[in-house]
Design a protein around this motif. Structure first.
Motif, PDB file in Angstrom:
ATOM      1  N   GLU A  81       0.838  -1.192   0.000  1.00 17.89           N
ATOM      2  CA  GLU A  81       0.000   0.000   0.000  1.00 17.89           C
ATOM      3  C   GLU A  81       0.878   1.249   0.000  1.00 17.89           C
ATOM      4  OE1 GLU A  81      -3.367   0.104   2.660  1.00 17.89           O
ATOM      5  OE2 GLU A  81      -3.233  -2.046   2.990  1.00 17.89           O
ATOM      6  N   ILE A  82       0.557   2.166  -0.892  1.00 18.39           N
ATOM      7  CA  ILE A  82       1.312   3.409  -1.041  1.00 18.39           C
ATOM      8  C   ILE A  82       0.363   4.580  -0.800  1.00 18.39           C
ATOM      9  CG2 ILE A  82       2.714   4.843  -2.574  1.00 18.39           C
ATOM     10  CD1 ILE A  82       4.099   2.260  -2.056  1.00 18.39           C
ATOM     11  N   LEU A  83       0.762   5.507   0.036  1.00 18.67           N
ATOM     12  CA  LEU A  83      -0.017   6.721   0.273  1.00 18.67           C
ATOM     13  C   LEU A  83       0.623   7.861  -0.519  1.00 18.67           C
ATOM     14  CD1 LEU A  83      -2.436   7.831   1.941  1.00 18.67           C
ATOM     15  CD2 LEU A  83      -0.747   8.629   3.606  1.00 18.67           C
ATOM     16  N   VAL A  84      -0.153   8.491  -1.389  1.00 16.72           N
ATOM     17  CA  VAL A  84       0.339   9.590  -2.222  1.00 16.72           C
ATOM     18  C   VAL A  84      -0.335  10.872  -1.745  1.00 16.72           C
ATOM     19  CG1 VAL A  84       0.676  10.455  -4.566  1.00 16.72           C
ATOM     20  CG2 VAL A  84       0.589   7.989  -4.158  1.00 16.72           C
ATOM     21  N   VAL A  85       0.449  11.759  -1.148  1.00 19.06           N
ATOM     22  CA  VAL A  85      -0.085  13.006  -0.594  1.00 19.06           C
ATOM     23  C   VAL A  85       0.181  14.127  -1.606  1.00 19.06           C
ATOM     24  CG1 VAL A  85      -0.116  14.560   1.386  1.00 19.06           C
ATOM     25  CG2 VAL A  85       0.475  12.144   1.705  1.00 19.06           C
ATOM     26  N   CYS A  86      -0.898  14.707  -2.126  1.00 22.02           N
ATOM     27  CA  CYS A  86      -0.796  15.670  -3.224  1.00 22.02           C
ATOM     28  C   CYS A  86      -1.150  17.088  -2.772  1.00 22.02           C
ATOM     29  CB  CYS A  86      -1.726  15.272  -4.377  1.00 22.02           C
ATOM     30  SG  CYS A  86      -1.322  13.686  -5.121  1.00 22.02           S
ATOM     31  N   GLY A  87      -0.344  18.027  -3.208  1.00 21.58           N
ATOM     32  CA  GLY A  87      -0.619  19.432  -2.955  1.00 21.58           C
ATOM     33  C   GLY A  87      -1.482  20.034  -4.043  1.00 21.58           C
ATOM     34  N   PRO A  88      -1.780  21.342  -3.947  1.00 18.88           N
ATOM     35  CA  PRO A  88      -2.698  21.983  -4.881  1.00 18.88           C
ATOM     36  C   PRO A  88      -2.061  22.424  -6.196  1.00 18.88           C
ATOM     37  CG  PRO A  88      -2.008  23.545  -3.211  1.00 18.88           C
ATOM     38  CD  PRO A  88      -1.373  22.228  -2.837  1.00 18.88           C
ATOM     39  N   SER A  93       0.969   3.672   9.620  1.00 17.35           N
ATOM     40  CA  SER A  93       1.909   2.551   9.734  1.00 17.35           C
ATOM     41  C   SER A  93       1.608   1.409   8.776  1.00 17.35           C
ATOM     42  CB  SER A  93       1.916   2.026  11.169  1.00 17.35           C
ATOM     43  OG  SER A  93       0.644   1.495  11.521  1.00 17.35           O
ATOM     44  N   THR A  94       0.425   1.400   8.150  1.00 19.75           N
ATOM     45  CA  THR A  94       0.072   0.302   7.252  1.00 19.75           C
ATOM     46  C   THR A  94       0.678   0.473   5.860  1.00 19.75           C
ATOM     47  OG1 THR A  94      -1.970   1.421   6.570  1.00 19.75           O
ATOM     48  CG2 THR A  94      -2.109  -0.092   8.444  1.00 19.75           C
ATOM     49  N   TYR A  95       1.281   1.632   5.602  1.00 18.39           N
ATOM     50  CA  TYR A  95       1.773   1.911   4.259  1.00 18.39           C
ATOM     51  C   TYR A  95       3.243   1.533   4.099  1.00 18.39           C
ATOM     52  CZ  TYR A  95      -2.597   4.421   3.822  1.00 18.39           C
ATOM     53  OH  TYR A  95      -3.928   4.735   3.796  1.00 18.39           O
ATOM     54  N   THR A  96       3.559   0.995   2.936  1.00 20.27           N
ATOM     55  CA  THR A  96       4.946   0.666   2.598  1.00 20.27           C
ATOM     56  C   THR A  96       5.772   1.923   2.408  1.00 20.27           C
ATOM     57  OG1 THR A  96       4.228  -1.364   1.485  1.00 20.27           O
ATOM     58  CG2 THR A  96       6.417  -0.513   0.909  1.00 20.27           C
ATOM     59  N   CYS A  97       5.127   2.931   1.848  1.00 17.44           N
ATOM     60  CA  CYS A  97       5.826   4.174   1.499  1.00 17.44           C
ATOM     61  C   CYS A  97       4.798   5.289   1.395  1.00 17.44           C
ATOM     62  CB  CYS A  97       6.562   3.988   0.168  1.00 17.44           C
ATOM     63  SG  CYS A  97       7.033   5.505  -0.684  1.00 17.44           S
ATOM     64  N   ILE A  98       5.234   6.503   1.700  1.00 21.62           N
ATOM     65  CA  ILE A  98       4.409   7.697   1.479  1.00 21.62           C
ATOM     66  C   ILE A  98       5.092   8.543   0.417  1.00 21.62           C
ATOM     67  CG2 ILE A  98       3.473   9.808   2.498  1.00 21.62           C
ATOM     68  CD1 ILE A  98       3.498   8.368   5.217  1.00 21.62           C
ATOM     69  N   VAL A  99       4.368   8.836  -0.644  1.00 22.68           N
ATOM     70  CA  VAL A  99       4.887   9.717  -1.692  1.00 22.68           C
ATOM     71  C   VAL A  99       4.506  11.146  -1.342  1.00 22.68           C
ATOM     72  CG1 VAL A  99       4.836  10.326  -4.144  1.00 22.68           C
ATOM     73  CG2 VAL A  99       4.758   7.915  -3.449  1.00 22.68           C
ATOM     74  N   ASP A 100       5.506  11.968  -1.117  1.00 21.12           N
ATOM     75  CA  ASP A 100       5.322  13.374  -0.760  1.00 21.12           C
ATOM     76  C   ASP A 100       5.325  14.202  -2.044  1.00 21.12           C
ATOM     77  OD1 ASP A 100       5.734  16.071   0.018  1.00 21.12           O
ATOM     78  OD2 ASP A 100       7.882  15.694   0.357  1.00 21.12           O
ATOM     79  N   ALA A 101       4.114  14.561  -2.513  1.00 23.85           N
ATOM     80  CA  ALA A 101       3.953  15.375  -3.717  1.00 23.85           C
ATOM     81  C   ALA A 101       3.176  16.646  -3.369  1.00 23.85           C
ATOM     82  CB  ALA A 101       3.230  14.578  -4.804  1.00 23.85           C
ATOM     83  N   VAL A 102       3.550  17.256  -2.252  1.00 24.04           N
ATOM     84  CA  VAL A 102       2.791  18.421  -1.758  1.00 24.04           C
ATOM     85  C   VAL A 102       3.302  19.714  -2.384  1.00 24.04           C
ATOM     86  CG1 VAL A 102       2.045  19.701   0.284  1.00 24.04           C
ATOM     87  CG2 VAL A 102       2.283  17.213   0.401  1.00 24.04           C
ATOM     88  N   PHE A 103       4.538  20.102  -2.055  1.00 25.68           N
ATOM     89  CA  PHE A 103       5.089  21.360  -2.568  1.00 25.68           C
ATOM     90  C   PHE A 103       6.273  21.074  -3.487  1.00 25.68           C
ATOM     91  CE2 PHE A 103       3.631  22.803   1.811  1.00 25.68           C
ATOM     92  CZ  PHE A 103       2.426  23.318   1.339  1.00 25.68           C
TER      93      PHE A 103
END
Length: 265
Positions: free
Chosen positions: A90-97, A154-164
């Motif tokens: 599971e991958i969490l992708v956090v996106c900015g505006p 904690s359930t995610y393998t990786c978090i993709v930081d695509a905010v700024f």
């Protein structure tokens, strides 16, 4: 030449040939590694104004559209994640505006195609082109989209930081809801892969107390802040850069292996 026909001497002969071939390959590999290291050490790190000027030229001089550039950026982001975290989780992708968020939406779509299980966090969703289309496309791939960060990361393998991205200014003036999202990413123990610039970092100076990503994926060319990166892998995704533009700005981009979309620097 009867000697090579006996089983024992024949085995010795084969061993000697194998040893010679191994030696040649090791020598060639060391030579290539030294050449690659010299090439990558000369890669140009861009300041904020330089990065913005290159983007302007890609639009005006080379006629790339904004959604085309996001597609060309999002694919190498997904490839870098795939190479860095090969276990399909599971991958969490956090996106900015902004545009970095657009790159994240494209990356999430490709990660779904690569058989990962991405979830997108997209707190602010612009109505201007091409963001509604990118959002529609990622949802059409069955990717879940949420306006808020999950309470349990904690359930995610990786978090993709695509905010700024590289247009960001003012690390001390981050507005809601990102004023709570960025600290959460700073404090998590889940590995983070930052897109182009770790969110909250000043583009040229970096940050010692902000997000400390496990993986950094620079786009077009690395930014000056990338010199402060201390994580595991620093990838470059910039294979779409026209050679004339790379020459004009003396980018000294490394060779990409085969048909790969990313290269380690």
């Amino acid at each position: 030449m009867v000697w090579f026909r006996t089983p024992r001497t024949h085995g010795v002969c084969l061993f000697m040939v194998a040893a010679l071939v191994s030696h040649i390959l090791r020598t060639q590999y060391r030579s290539f590694s030294k050449l690659a290291a010299r090439s990558m050490s000369n890669v140009t790190y861009l300041g904020q104004e330089q990065a913005q000027n290159i983007d302007i030229e890609l639009f005006d001089e080379y006629k790339f559209s904004i959604d085309q550039l996001m597609e060309l950026a999002g694919l190498p982001v997904a490839k870098a994640v795939e190479k860095s975290y090969p276990n399909r989780g599971e991958i969490l992708v956090v996106c900015g505006p902004g545009n970095n968020g657009g790159d994240g939406l494209v990356a999430a779509r490709h990660l779904a195609l690569f058989n990962y299980k991405p979830t997108v966090v997209y707190p602010k969703q612009p109505n201007k082109h091409p963001f509604p289309s990118l959002l529609h496309q990622v949802k059409a791939m069955g990717v879940s989209v949420s306006p808020s960060l999950p309470s349990n990361l904690s359930t995610y393998t990786c978090i993709v930081d695509a905010v700024f991205g590289f247009s960001f200014r003012g690390a001390n003036n981050i507005r809601a809801p990102f004023d709570t999202i960025i600290p959460a990413l700073v404090n998590t123990t889940v590995p983070i892969a930052s897109v182009d610039v770790p969110s909250g970092w000043e583009v040229e100076e970096g940050s010692t107390n902000g997000i400390q990503p496990d993986v950094l994926i620079s786009l077009t060319a690395p930014k000056l802040c990338a010199k402060q990166f201390r994580g595991r892998h620093h990838w470059l995704g910039g294979r779409f850069v026209p050679p004339a533009l790379a020459q004009k700005y003396s980018l000294n981009l490394p060779e990409y292996p085969g048909a790969d979309q990313v290269v380690l620097i």
